[in-house]
Enzyme design. Sequence first.
Site, PDB file in Angstrom:
ATOM      1  N   GLN A   1       0.813   6.489   0.983  1.00  0.00           N
ATOM      2  CA  GLN A   1       1.618   7.518   1.637  1.00  0.00           C
ATOM      3  C   GLN A   1       3.062   7.478   1.159  1.00  0.00           C
ATOM      4  O   GLN A   1       3.697   8.520   1.015  1.00  0.00           O
ATOM      5  CB  GLN A   1       1.543   7.329   3.164  1.00  0.00           C
ATOM      6  CG  GLN A   1       2.223   8.412   3.973  1.00  0.00           C
ATOM      7  CD  GLN A   1       1.614   9.782   3.737  1.00  0.00           C
ATOM      8  OE1 GLN A   1       0.393   9.915   3.641  1.00  0.00           O
ATOM      9  NE2 GLN A   1       2.434  10.798   3.595  1.00  0.00           N
TER      10      GLN A   1
ATOM     11  N   CYS B   1      -8.246   7.112  10.166  1.00  0.00           N
ATOM     12  CA  CYS B   1      -8.583   5.797   9.590  1.00  0.00           C
ATOM     13  C   CYS B   1      -7.610   4.721  10.060  1.00  0.00           C
ATOM     14  O   CYS B   1      -7.284   3.800   9.287  1.00  0.00           O
ATOM     15  CB  CYS B   1      -8.634   5.827   8.063  1.00  0.00           C
ATOM     16  SG  CYS B   1      -9.842   6.971   7.440  1.00  0.00           S
TER      17      CYS B   1
ATOM     18  N   ASP C   1       0.883  -1.163   0.000  1.00  0.00           N
ATOM     19  CA  ASP C   1       0.000   0.000   0.000  1.00  0.00           C
ATOM     20  C   ASP C   1       0.923   1.216   0.000  1.00  0.00           C
ATOM     21  O   ASP C   1       1.541   1.537   1.024  1.00  0.00           O
ATOM     22  CB  ASP C   1      -0.883  -0.034   1.260  1.00  0.00           C
ATOM     23  CG  ASP C   1      -1.600   1.297   1.496  1.00  0.00           C
ATOM     24  OD1 ASP C   1      -1.349   2.256   0.747  1.00  0.00           O
ATOM     25  OD2 ASP C   1      -2.390   1.371   2.462  1.00  0.00           O
TER      26      ASP C   1
HETATM   27  N1  PMP Z   1      -3.499   3.687   2.821  1.00  0.00           N
HETATM   28  C1  PMP Z   1      -2.798   4.707   3.346  1.00  0.00           C
HETATM   29  C2  PMP Z   1      -1.468   4.456   3.991  1.00  0.00           C
HETATM   30  C3  PMP Z   1      -3.329   6.007   3.267  1.00  0.00           C
HETATM   31  O1  PMP Z   1      -2.630   7.023   3.781  1.00  0.00           O
HETATM   32  C4  PMP Z   1      -4.577   6.220   2.638  1.00  0.00           C
HETATM   33  C5  PMP Z   1      -5.194   7.588   2.548  1.00  0.00           C
HETATM   34  N2  PMP Z   1      -4.972   8.430   3.603  1.00  0.00           N
HETATM   35  C6  PMP Z   1      -5.252   5.112   2.110  1.00  0.00           C
HETATM   36  C7  PMP Z   1      -4.682   3.853   2.224  1.00  0.00           C
HETATM   37  C8  PMP Z   1      -6.581   5.252   1.431  1.00  0.00           C
HETATM   38  O2  PMP Z   1      -6.469   6.037   0.281  1.00  0.00           O
HETATM   39  P1  PMP Z   1      -7.760   6.537  -0.503  1.00  0.00           P
HETATM   40  O3  PMP Z   1      -8.668   7.149   0.526  1.00  0.00           O
HETATM   41  O4  PMP Z   1      -7.223   7.547  -1.466  1.00  0.00           O
HETATM   42  O5  PMP Z   1      -8.372   5.372  -1.164  1.00  0.00           O
END
Ligand code: PMP
Length: 413
Positions: free
Chosen positions: A210, A370, A207
Amino acid sequence: MASLRNFFPFIQNNPGVVYFDSAATSLKPQSAIDALLHYHTHESVNIHRGVYKLSQHATDTVESVRQKVTRFVTDEKDGTSVFVRGTTEGLNLLAHSLTSPKSHLKDFFAAYQSDKKPAILISESEHHANIVPWQIAAERMGYALLYVPIDSEGNFNYPVDFLSRIEASYSLRIVSLSLQSNVTGIVHDLAPFREAAKRIGAVFIVDAAQGILHAPQTLRELQPDFTVFSGHKLFSATGIGAVVGSKRVLDSLDVWQGGGGMINLVEKDHSTYLEAPTRFEAGTQAVGEIFSLGKAIEFADEYAREIHAHDREITAYADAAFEKAGIRFFGKGAKTRSAIYSFEIPGVHPHDIGTLLDEQMICIRAGHHCCQILMRALGVSATARASMSVYNTQDEVDKLLEGIQHVKKIFRK
Ligand code: PMP
């Protein structure tokens, strides 16, 4: 070093505003904004199905952005990119298709041949986007969901035999980890997990939402099987991102969303599908946003050296400034960390910190970001988070710390 600040019209249009919320979304350079506008004002047609020149031209642009995205992330010759709405959608796609019995993964990943209970490994540091899709898939398919533990600063913290114990009990099929935490800024050391995944024959996913901007070199070195990221944290319009991986492996995966654009033939009782990446792109694509992503990638590529140097300089400066002011932030002890400060003022709620800083025109974020599981490991329910990018200056860091002192005074802390 040239300042990249002037490329971002938000700065001129919001005089006096200090934007420290780039981990939620980055500001956009003019070129990425113009590309979105250009699509709607000059082209505005749908792609793939048009026989006329304008449609073919828009299709060519989309396909050239696809190549740019792929080359930005991987050297893999067989690499391709599936356009998705963002990291969240990309991880949902992978969670579905990598656990579907209709996918043919045995040829590529030895762990899929084992009879032991299948498992997925994530970490306690993950964003909900890299937790919930796996929970849903694990529950539906009877996989175990395992977590790399972290310490109270957010660092990976696991015993030496952690991976061998997992191997002894499970068929570890999927390892999905974030390159960088959106809360602590820690760049996770994923090399041991990559090695284990390769040795076991598990799918290794990063992922990079970031990390793609702050640690692009590390990402390339890791060579994940799949990299997922969102354009909006990398200077493009919102609503667009990509899953980057091998075309052959993507071709072997079960489809997920069905509809127009992804089929070969539709019969009454079944359909056949196109090859990857299009088999995963049902429905009308976010064409303007893809144009924007193309310009964002060009920007990140062209100024990669400046972005990297700025990242290191502002982090060193802000580390020292927080230290000097006696403001505690999470992520201590990390080998590599950058540009994000989840900090506390003991006895003051992060939302109050955010609101009082907003009165001083400083935009930060307060909440769990989140990452509720990470919050529990840190021993808090929320943090105040200031996150920085190429357009931020050392003066702005000073303003933030003055602002924090002001909040402390109001609460007599
Ligand atoms: N993974 C990480 C490490 C994030 O920082 C984020 C967004 N802050 C996401 C996943 C989710 O990204 P998105 O909301 O653009 O789908």
